[in-house]
Write a protein that holds these residues in place. Structure first.
Motif, PDB file in Angstrom:
ATOM      1  N   ALA A  87       0.821  -1.217   0.000  1.00  0.00           N
ATOM      2  CA  ALA A  87       0.000   0.000   0.000  1.00  0.00           C
ATOM      3  C   ALA A  87       0.855   1.267   0.000  1.00  0.00           C
ATOM      4  O   ALA A  87       0.471   2.276  -0.612  1.00  0.00           O
ATOM      5  CB  ALA A  87      -0.923   0.002   1.216  1.00  0.00           C
ATOM      6  N   VAL A 130       8.751   4.251   6.607  1.00  0.00           N
ATOM      7  CA  VAL A 130       7.715   3.353   7.155  1.00  0.00           C
ATOM      8  C   VAL A 130       8.144   2.912   8.560  1.00  0.00           C
ATOM      9  O   VAL A 130       9.271   2.440   8.734  1.00  0.00           O
ATOM     10  CB  VAL A 130       7.554   2.115   6.238  1.00  0.00           C
ATOM     11  CG1 VAL A 130       6.519   1.145   6.817  1.00  0.00           C
ATOM     12  CG2 VAL A 130       7.167   2.543   4.828  1.00  0.00           C
ATOM     13  N   ASP A 156       4.725   6.868   7.123  1.00  0.00           N
ATOM     14  CA  ASP A 156       3.774   5.759   7.047  1.00  0.00           C
ATOM     15  C   ASP A 156       3.746   5.125   8.431  1.00  0.00           C
ATOM     16  O   ASP A 156       4.583   4.266   8.764  1.00  0.00           O
ATOM     17  CB  ASP A 156       4.154   4.751   5.959  1.00  0.00           C
ATOM     18  CG  ASP A 156       3.102   3.653   5.828  1.00  0.00           C
ATOM     19  OD1 ASP A 156       2.340   3.442   6.791  1.00  0.00           O
ATOM     20  OD2 ASP A 156       3.048   2.996   4.771  1.00  0.00           O
ATOM     21  N   GLU A 192     -12.521  -1.367   8.231  1.00  0.00           N
ATOM     22  CA  GLU A 192     -11.436  -0.547   7.662  1.00  0.00           C
ATOM     23  C   GLU A 192     -11.497   0.871   8.224  1.00  0.00           C
ATOM     24  O   GLU A 192     -12.565   1.372   8.571  1.00  0.00           O
ATOM     25  CB  GLU A 192     -11.600  -0.440   6.137  1.00  0.00           C
ATOM     26  CG  GLU A 192     -11.748  -1.760   5.401  1.00  0.00           C
ATOM     27  CD  GLU A 192     -10.438  -2.313   4.880  1.00  0.00           C
ATOM     28  OE1 GLU A 192      -9.365  -1.747   5.189  1.00  0.00           O
ATOM     29  OE2 GLU A 192     -10.502  -3.338   4.178  1.00  0.00           O
ATOM     30  N   GLY A 193     -10.355   1.516   8.233  1.00  0.00           N
ATOM     31  CA  GLY A 193     -10.299   2.927   8.625  1.00  0.00           C
ATOM     32  C   GLY A 193      -8.880   3.435   8.484  1.00  0.00           C
ATOM     33  O   GLY A 193      -7.935   2.657   8.321  1.00  0.00           O
TER      34      GLY A 193
HETATM   35  C1  LIG Z   1       2.967  -0.127   6.304  1.00  0.00           C
HETATM   36  C2  LIG Z   1       1.555  -0.020   5.820  1.00  0.00           C
HETATM   37  N1  LIG Z   1       1.212   0.999   5.018  1.00  0.00           N
HETATM   38  C3  LIG Z   1      -0.050   1.155   4.577  1.00  0.00           C
HETATM   39  C4  LIG Z   1      -1.051   0.275   4.921  1.00  0.00           C
HETATM   40  C5  LIG Z   1      -2.412   0.471   4.338  1.00  0.00           C
HETATM   41  O1  LIG Z   1      -3.412   0.563   5.280  1.00  0.00           O
HETATM   42  P1  LIG Z   1      -4.904   0.047   4.935  1.00  0.00           P
HETATM   43  O2  LIG Z   1      -4.877  -1.437   4.897  1.00  0.00           O
HETATM   44  O3  LIG Z   1      -5.712   0.584   6.066  1.00  0.00           O
HETATM   45  O4  LIG Z   1      -5.283   0.646   3.632  1.00  0.00           O
HETATM   46  C6  LIG Z   1      -0.749  -0.791   5.776  1.00  0.00           C
HETATM   47  C7  LIG Z   1      -1.758  -1.734   6.280  1.00  0.00           C
HETATM   48  O5  LIG Z   1      -2.383  -2.511   5.784  1.00  0.00           O
HETATM   49  C8  LIG Z   1       0.596  -0.955   6.217  1.00  0.00           C
HETATM   50  O6  LIG Z   1       0.922  -1.980   7.007  1.00  0.00           O
END
Ligand SMILES: Cc1ncc(COP(=O)(O)O)c(C=O)c1O
Length: 375
Positions: A87, A130, A156, A192-193
């Protein structure tokens, strides 16, 4: 069976509060954004150290509107890591910008600041570190590089609710920070959120518009936006869970410290513990084991629910083949992906379950005697 995480145990522990909150929303007729979401935004801002919160429907949406509000678009480059959930990279791609990877530090598994400057070009606009597994990336050097080059920093923080770096909270370190409240996260919706936080009023204003069709008032669209609104039901549920988060985080950290202690004799490599002033919130407790797939199968046979975060770094995912990377480009991320194994960790985990996981792991890595000692 010991699961990797146990959402049903969490639900049972807070059932009456969740049900009261959910029924209140169902009876209110106020379903999209709404007063619970607004209250959650205020409470989450306070929890994260003061930056303003824009609540959305996923962490991915948060990253997308964060980057757009900072003006990222086609022709730009955004630096991030390949050792992350896809993501992070997809959100960069949605804007039309090109994701540019730098490898992670082998000790922390987060962005290696020493590698960033070599990746900066005249097209670079932002850096997305991240906070992998709930440990904040090494933000001070990252922020210094960003200031020197005029780059925006988007944290992130999807896995890092309440994590701290040198006494400062995830969410208040970068220009913008993005959280996920996906069901399995440390702070989770029943579904989700997500949320994007910033102290910059321009970013906050744009993110607020972008999540709701770019509408200043109903049917007056001043930006091309999205349907990224948080549901009021999730806002109400998140408010209940936010009140428990410190207690849950303390339980996670205690279980992680116990893993450190009980696995110490096994010669298993883990990400280096965070510094004293840092607070790792252990969304995931991962170890590195040679012959990981064999160890994983042995754990599964012992009815232990292990995970792999993440088996293929994003630069080697077929979905991003267009970026032209090959094995060997980011060797630290690749080596971690080959060996990483996530152990069960959730606040409701009992000591007996914890011991069983340690014993099974010791057997799986061929050191049952170490278990006998540990037990
Ligand atoms: C590091 C990281 N970034 C982004 C996301 C995206 O979040 P979501 O699943 O709520 O869209 C996640 C989680 O799934 C993630 O672990």
């Amino acid at each position: 069976m010991i699961p990797l995480i146990d959402l049903k145990a969490q639900y049972q522990s807070i059932r009456s509060e969740i049900e009261t909150a959910a029924l209140r929303v169902l009876a209110s007729g106020e379903y999209i954004l709404g007063s619970e979401v607004s209250a959650f935004e205020r409470e989450f801002s306070e929890y994260c150290g003061g930056a303003e919160t824009v609540a959305v429907n996923s962490g991915t949406s948060a990253l997308h509107i964060a980057l757009l509000s900072a003006g990222i678009g086609p022709g730009d480059e955004v630096i991030t890591v390949p050792m992350t959930f896809i993501a992070t990279v997809s959100a960069i791609d949605y804007t039309g910008a090109r994701p540019v990877f730098v490898d992670v530090d082998p000790a922390t598994w987060t962005m290696d600041p020493a590698r960033i400057e070599a990746a900066i070009t005249p097209r670079t606009k932002a850096i997305v570190p991240v906070h992998l597994h709930g440990r904040v990336a090494d933000m001070d050097p990252i922020l210094n590089i960003a200031r020197r080059h005029g780059l925006v920093v988007v944290e992130d923080a999807a896995q890092a609710h309440g994590a701290e770096y040198r006494g400062r909270r995830a969410g208040s370190l970068g220009d913008i920070a993005c959280f996920s409240f996906y069901a399995g996260k440390n702070l989770s919706a029943c579904g989700e959120g997500g949320a994007a936080l910033s102290r910059n009023p321009d970013y906050v204003k744009r993110m607020g518009l972008l999540r709701d069709w770019g509408a200043q008032q109903k049917y007056n669209h001043i930006l091309k936006g999205f349907n990224y609104r948080m549901e009021n039901l999730q806002g109400a549920i998140l408010r209940v869970k936010l009140r428990k988060l410190e207690k849950w985080t303390a339980a996670r950290r205690a279980l992680a410290a116990l893993y450190d202690e009980r696995l110490d004799g096994l010669g298993i490599v883990r990400p280096q513990s965070a510094d004293v002033e840092d607070r790792h919130v252990y969304h995931v407790y991962a170890v590195r084991v040679p012959g990981r797939d064999r160890v994983r199968a042995a754990m599964a046979a012992a009815a232990i629910g292990v995970g792999i975060h993440y088996p293929v770094p994003v630069h080697l995912q077929p979905a991003f083949a267009e970026l032209g990377h090959k094995r060997g480009d980011f060797p630290v991320s690749e080596a971690i992906a080959d060996e990483t194994l996530s152990l069960p960790l959730y606040p409701e985990m009992t000591d007996a379950q914890h011991l069983r996981v340690c014993a099974a792991l010791a057997r799986a890595v061929g050191q049952p005697q170490a278990v006998a000692v540990a037990l």
